[in-house]
Design an enzyme around this catalytic site. Structure first.
Site, short mmCIF file in Angstrom:
data_model
loop_
_atom_site.label_atom_id
_atom_site.label_comp_id
_atom_site.label_asym_id
_atom_site.label_seq_id
_atom_site.Cartn_x
_atom_site.Cartn_y
_atom_site.Cartn_z
CG ASP A 344 -1.78 1.19 1.34
OD1 ASP A 344 -2.45 1.51 0.34
OD2 ASP A 344 -1.81 1.83 2.41
CG ASP A 632 -1.88 2.25 6.66
OD1 ASP A 632 -2.54 2.02 5.63
OD2 ASP A 632 -1.48 3.39 6.95
CG ASP A 636 -4.44 -1.61 3.02
OD1 ASP A 636 -4.58 -1.50 1.79
OD2 ASP A 636 -3.99 -0.70 3.73
#
Length: 909
Positions: A344, A632, A636
């Site tokens: 990410d 985070d 996700d």
């Protein structure tokens, strides 16, 4: 249309494409809200506005599920045989059975503990829900528990609120909602009351919607609840978490393969041995059955699960010291097999903190790293036209963009708290998404008033009449305006969020504040370029990963340009390589087959939803890759769980993302992942060394027993095999798990999903080294029979039968000691498959040195100490016999060194 059909239609509707009136009509509500009776009816129909934790398994079910692995089944069979079938002396091997069962049970308990930790993800999602919501019921503004919200409710939002359900907005006053946990975009979304045409537009672009569990950072709003509970976007994530397929780790797959291989091999050898003994040697079937069982026990490395667990635990402790917290033990080894790190962007590769990076003033563009003029008026304006505030601890709080401007001022020595005491704010025009400007009015010491304005550069430039250049006001010409717009474009191409600043002086505060009069005839002060910057160490980590054959890819909910710019700066793609970027909208247009065929083309995925992330991870897995996913946010979590190894962020990560992860980075440092990968590779290498050591030893034992039986010789007793397996196998094997890295691990390519513990030359090494061990032991036994130390000439008062028994007892003792000592010497050989022990360092590993010494003492003790040799049915040896035993045992070291030398010359490494 039935109520159920209406309900299904509502769930499938794209409310962001409907007008306010259409949404009210379809949900059968009004701007005054629902009645209490209607709300109760709908609550019964739609259920509570909370997340379903899913089906839970009991502790007992989890415990018994741990016994499904092939290796565990083999060990349980061995335990049963040891406990139930008597040996040649009529005794049952209870000690062996208890040890095996203890290993299996401990392994199962650890598995249950790890599984319980993994189930906390959805519970964390439930805890995120806001307890209260401000709604209109019967036309009155009341506060209710958010669990009682239903579709059709009218909810009021203001700064500081957590959005309690998915809503279609119909009122907005400078409303900004931070949706990073859902979209991955670091900047709060400015909400607008528009009707969107594209029904497939991503969550981050649905600017007329508010989503459950996002945070209101600015302004006020009002909306219609369209989805609750599991039907919200965060509910869909919870559902994906609950239904995600459990990926089989390479470690689990390898252990299963090893268990199947051992079972097949043991059965074949035991059956052959049984029939040879009964048919060719004339032994009784009961005797041969017990002999075959002894062989099976010798072949099973009963300590392997415990040894693997201990090696993984050691790796876990090492990683913890380097800020990588392992939640599931197999993740340690899985890291070493990683082919893809799907990361990410926000908070992982970047700081998740808007930062001023460039400043354009006095016709010059300054890079912050190179220093900027601290006394520029633009700094003052960006701090004055700002609604950020300081909390009791002195921390700047508010909209991330505005707090970045305050922090920039503080870094330059401009403390807005001190300055506004001198020049207090007396009035303001709040930011509005339509005019894209914000203005504040400050009273100056000379009685005049300063109007500070910031906003979108293109809008602001239409309202200025002059510009400030080195303290002088100059007329704003078309040429000057074009120069400023070019600077704005250049910053935007670098994925910077650009704001313009302007000002003017007025003699008095207008009674009626309006944009037309206040925000015109301005003086342009400068441009500010901001970005959520990449972490300083991230680019270096990306390079190390690439050098190790690992492909880093970026998956983010942020805009294409921003993702492309950050990926270019990090080295994930070449700067400006637009072809390597795929958006969620483009992905929607691809079939699974087309995407699978093109997946290697893309290293950056922008503007994606949680479903897209899972699809991307699955596509790489179907391509045969081991995927590590970092993240985070709540968005996700499904992909973290789907990945072979999910990596959460310990500082900025939500409890949901951490709960779905296999590993958590305590420092949120992307570079820590690369450190963990190296440790994972070392752990796998050390497990391979332990398995090579154990399997070569067990193969040597099996071949020794098998050939002794074929030759009609006395064979090693079960107690001999048990002692060797417990003493000379276990301690050195565990100590091999503490071996330091060989030094070139990160220069090797990933071993791949299809590799196993026997890859990389381990299988061939096991075979020839096992044969070598067996041949050496058999030679020692044969030589002891051919040239016995005790003969009729040096032993008196013994009958021929007694002399024969003594000679054979000596031979069996020499074979037993040779087998044990040779394994200890061989432990040095397996420090590397191909490297010389003198290259890797024979004595670098202190725990290994102590383990060898302890095993040596225990091995020698049962032969030398009176009483123990009777229990173990061994005889004291003479000096000449000890010379043969030690010489033969040590011989395996130079022989293997010669083989390794030949292999290196043949290009094996």
């Amino acid at each position: 249309m039935s109520d159920e059909q209406v309900k299904k239609q509502q769930l499938s509707q794209a409310f962001h494409t409907q007008t306010e009136e259409e949404v009210l009509r379809d949900l059968n509500t009004s701007k005054e809200g629902l009645t209490e009776s209607e709300a109760k009816k709908r609550l019964a129909e739609y259920g509570s506005n909370e997340l379903d934790a899913g089906k839970k398994t009991t502790m007992l079910q989890k415990f018994f599920a741990q016994f499904k692995d092939m290796m565990i089944i083999v060990l349980l069979v061995a335990a049963a045989i040891s406990a139930l079938v008597p040996n040649a002396e009529g005794h049952r091997e209870w000690v062996d059975a208890v040890i095996i069962l203890a290993v299996v049970v401990i392994n199962a308990i650890m598995g249950v503990i790890q599984e319980n930790k993994a189930e906390q993800a959805i519970e964390a999602l439930k805890e995120m829900s806001t307890p209260d919501a401000h709604v209109l019921r019967d036309g009155h503004n009341i506060t209710i528990n958010s669990h009682n919200l239903v579709p059709g409710d009218i909810v009021l939002l203001e700064a500081g609120d957590i959005v309690p359900a998915d809503m279609r907005l119909f009122e907005s006053s400078s409303l900004k909602i931070e949706e990073a946990a859902l979209t991955g975009e670091s900047v709060p979304t400015e909400k607008e009351l528009v009707v969107l045409e594209d029904s497939e537009v991503g969550i981050g672009d649905r600017i007329n919607m508010a989503f459950s569990n996002s945070n209101v950072t600015y302004g006020r709003g009002k909306g219609i609840v369209v989805h609750t509970g599991m039907n919200t976007e965060v509910g869909k994530i919870a559902n994906m978490l609950a239904n995600a397929d459990e990926t089989e780790t390479p470690l689990k797959r390898n252990l299963n393969q090893l268990g199947k291989f051992l079972t097949f091999a043991i059965l074949i050898v035991a059956v052959i041995m049984f029939f040879v003994g009964t048919m060719l040697q004339g032994h009784g079937w009961v005797e041969m059955l017990l002999t075959s069982i002894s062989l099976a026990v010798a072949a099973i490395p009963e300590g392997l699960p415990a040894i693997v667990t201990i090696i993984l635990a050691i790796g876990t402790q090492i990683m913890a010291k380097r800020n990588a917290m392992i939640r599931k033990l197999p993740a340690v080894e899985t890291l070493g097999a990683t082919d893809i790190i799907a990361s990410d962007k926000t908070g992982t590769l970047t700081l998740n903190q808007m930062t001023v990076e460039k400043l354009y003033v006095d016709r010059h563009e300054y890079d912050i790293q190179d220093g900027v003029p601290a006394d520029t008026l633009a700094v003052k304006i960006m701090n004055y036209a700002n609604d950020s505030r300081f909390d009791k601890d002195g921390k700047v709080v508010g909209d991330p963009t505005e707090t970045a401007l305050i922090q920039f001022g503080l870094d330059l020595g401009f403390d807005v708290r001190v300055e506004v005491e001198k020049e207090p704010r007396v009035a303001d025009l709040p930011f509005d998404s339509e005019r894209k400007l914000m203005s504040t009015i400050h009273k100056l010491a000379d009685g005049r008033f300063l109007v500070a304005v910031k906003g979108a550069p293109d809008v602001l430039l239409n309202r200025v009449k002059s510009l400030l250049v080195e303290g002088q006001e100059l007329p704003m010409t078309d040429e000057e305006k074009q120069t400023i717009l070019t600077a704005n474009t250049n910053m935007a191409k670098q994925a910077l969020r650009v704001l313009g600043t302007a000002y003017k002086f007025i003699d008095s505060v207008p009674e009626d504040l309006d944009s037309e009069h206040l925000e015109n005839d301005l003086i342009f002060a400068g441009l500010i370029g901001m970005i959520d910057p990449e972490r300083p160490e991230a680019a270096g980590a990306v390079k190390v990963a690439k050098d190790a054959g690992i492909r880093p890819i970026m998956i983010t909910g942020d805009h294409r340009d921003t993702a492309e710019a950050i990926a270019g700066r990090l080295g994930i793609i070449k700067p400006g390589d637009d072809a390597a970027v795929l958006t969620g909208a483009e992905l929607n247009l691809m079939s699974e087959e087309e995407f699978a065929s093109k997946i290697t083309n893309y290293s950056v995925y922008a503007r994606v939803s949680p479903e897209h992330k899972v699809r991307i991870v699955k596509a790489w897995q179907q391509a045969g890759k081991v995927v590590a996913m970092t993240g985070d946010g709540v968005n996700d979590a499904p992909s973290l769980k789907q990945a072979d190894i999910g990596i959460g962020m310990g500082i900025t990560g939500t409890e949901v993302s951490k709960g779905a992860s296999d590993m958590v980075l305590a420092d949120d440092n992307f570079a820590t992942i690369v450190v963990a990968v190296e440790e994972g590779r070392k752990v796998f290498s050390n497990i391979q060394k332990a398995i090579q050591y154990l399997m070569a030893a067990n193969l040597g034992e099996v071949l020794t027993l098998f050939i002794m039986t074929l030759m009609g010789w006395d064979i090693l007793l079960p107690i001999h095999l048990l002692w060797i397996n417990l003493v000379t196998d276990t301690f050195p094997a565990i100590a091999l798990g503490m071996e330091p890295s060989e030094g070139n691990l990160m220069a090797r390519k990933p071993r791949g999903k299809n590799s196993n513990f026997f890859s990389g030359g381990v299988m061939s090494s096991i075979i020839y080294q096992g044969i070598l061990e067996a041949a050496t032991v058999l030679f020692v036994y044969w030589s002891a029979i051919q040239w016995p130390a005790h003969t009729a000439s040096n032993v008196v008062d013994l009958t021929a039968t007694q002399l024969y028994d003594l000679q054979h007892a000596d031979a069996l003792t020499m074979a037993f000691v040779t087998l044990g000592l040779m394994q200890l010497f061989h432990a040095f050989n397996v420090k590397s498959v191909y490297q010389s022990i003198f290259t890797v360092g024979p004595f670098k590993n202190k725990p290994f040195n102590w383990a060898i010494l302890l095993s040596f003492v225990l091995m020698m003790g049962i032969v030398i100490i009176p009483g123990l040799n009777d229990i173990f049915k061994v005889t004291p040896l003479e000096a000449s016999q000890w010379g043969i035993v030690v010489g033969a045992s040590f011989a395996i070291v130079p022989v293997v060194e010669v083989v390794k030398f030949i292999q290196r010359r043949m290009g094996k490494i």
